[in-house]
Design a protein around this motif. Sequence first.
Motif, short mmCIF file in Angstrom:
data_model
loop_
_atom_site.label_atom_id
_atom_site.label_comp_id
_atom_site.label_asym_id
_atom_site.label_seq_id
_atom_site.Cartn_x
_atom_site.Cartn_y
_atom_site.Cartn_z
N GLN A 22 10.38 9.73 11.69
CA GLN A 22 10.51 9.38 13.43
C GLN A 22 10.04 8.27 13.31
N SER A 23 9.37 7.15 12.58
CA SER A 23 9.31 5.95 13.62
C SER A 23 10.36 5.33 13.51
N ARG A 82 12.77 6.03 15.88
CA ARG A 82 12.45 5.08 17.26
C ARG A 82 12.88 3.92 17.12
N GLN A 104 9.41 7.16 26.30
CA GLN A 104 8.47 7.04 25.01
C GLN A 104 7.03 6.08 25.94
N THR A 116 3.58 2.54 23.27
CA THR A 116 4.95 2.77 22.06
C THR A 116 5.76 2.43 21.22
N ARG A 175 4.55 -1.22 20.14
CA ARG A 175 4.79 -1.16 18.75
C ARG A 175 5.70 -1.43 18.02
N VAL A 176 6.59 -0.89 19.08
CA VAL A 176 8.30 -1.25 17.66
C VAL A 176 8.53 -1.95 18.18
#
Length: 275
Positions: free
Chosen positions: A24-25, A28, A53, A57, A60-61
């Motif tokens: 999932q991460s 994303r 989102q 979050t 951080r991505v």
Amino acid sequence: MQENPRKRGRPKSFSGNAAQTTIQSLDRALEVLDRLAASKGLTLTEIATDLGQSPATIYRVLATLEARAFVEMDPAAQAWHVGPMAFRLGSAFLRRSSVAERSRPVMHDLMQATGETSNLGIERQGEVMFVSQVETNESIRAFFPPGTLSPIHASGIGKALLSRHGEDQLNRYFRTCRQDSFTDKTITTPEALRQELALIRDQGYAYDDEERTVGMRCVAAPIVNLYGEAVAGISVSGPTHRMASERIAEIGALVRDAANTISRGLGAPDAGDNG
């Protein structure tokens, strides 16, 4: 001694179900990259809102991608952009995106759909050089072995490629290349050829109506790369009794779609407008 078999691309235990195999991460992060690639820069708030989102979050991505140079931020505009590492990966894709390799399965499909021989050609010094062919099973068929040259003005692929030329390129072509006559249907004047090229741009495919060889017809479309440049042409060719006039529009649509499919594989920005 038996050689070790090559490792598989995925373990047997994974069935291919997206919910089972995706992270999932990572998904994303790739979605963020995709949004940035389609824009001229986005703020953190814009990305978070677009993807539904939280800003924390998404930040951080972005921070993770920034550490690897996949994205970078313009401090003045507070906007995020695709970074140099993304270009490096894209360049690796370009190195393996051989048009002949990518065209082969599409050519097979085109031959099956039309019942006629499918060809791939490139422009070479004012001529079309055929580089690949998938032959029909019919006893009477067109045959262009790799390396065969054909006059660009009297070829379906040639006219398809010319239709993508800018005015300066066309003027250079008319100055340096002769438009010899091969049949009574060959286009031999710049004025008539320009009119033909305008029609090709409108309909998205070129039509060679016995212009090189009496009794043979060809329908072609240009293949373009990520810069929108014509790098090759794809066609089907066959005898006039099978490629009747009433079939040309139908065949033209199939050839145009095949060219679009290959163009998308080469990263064309808008493969639907390659005519």
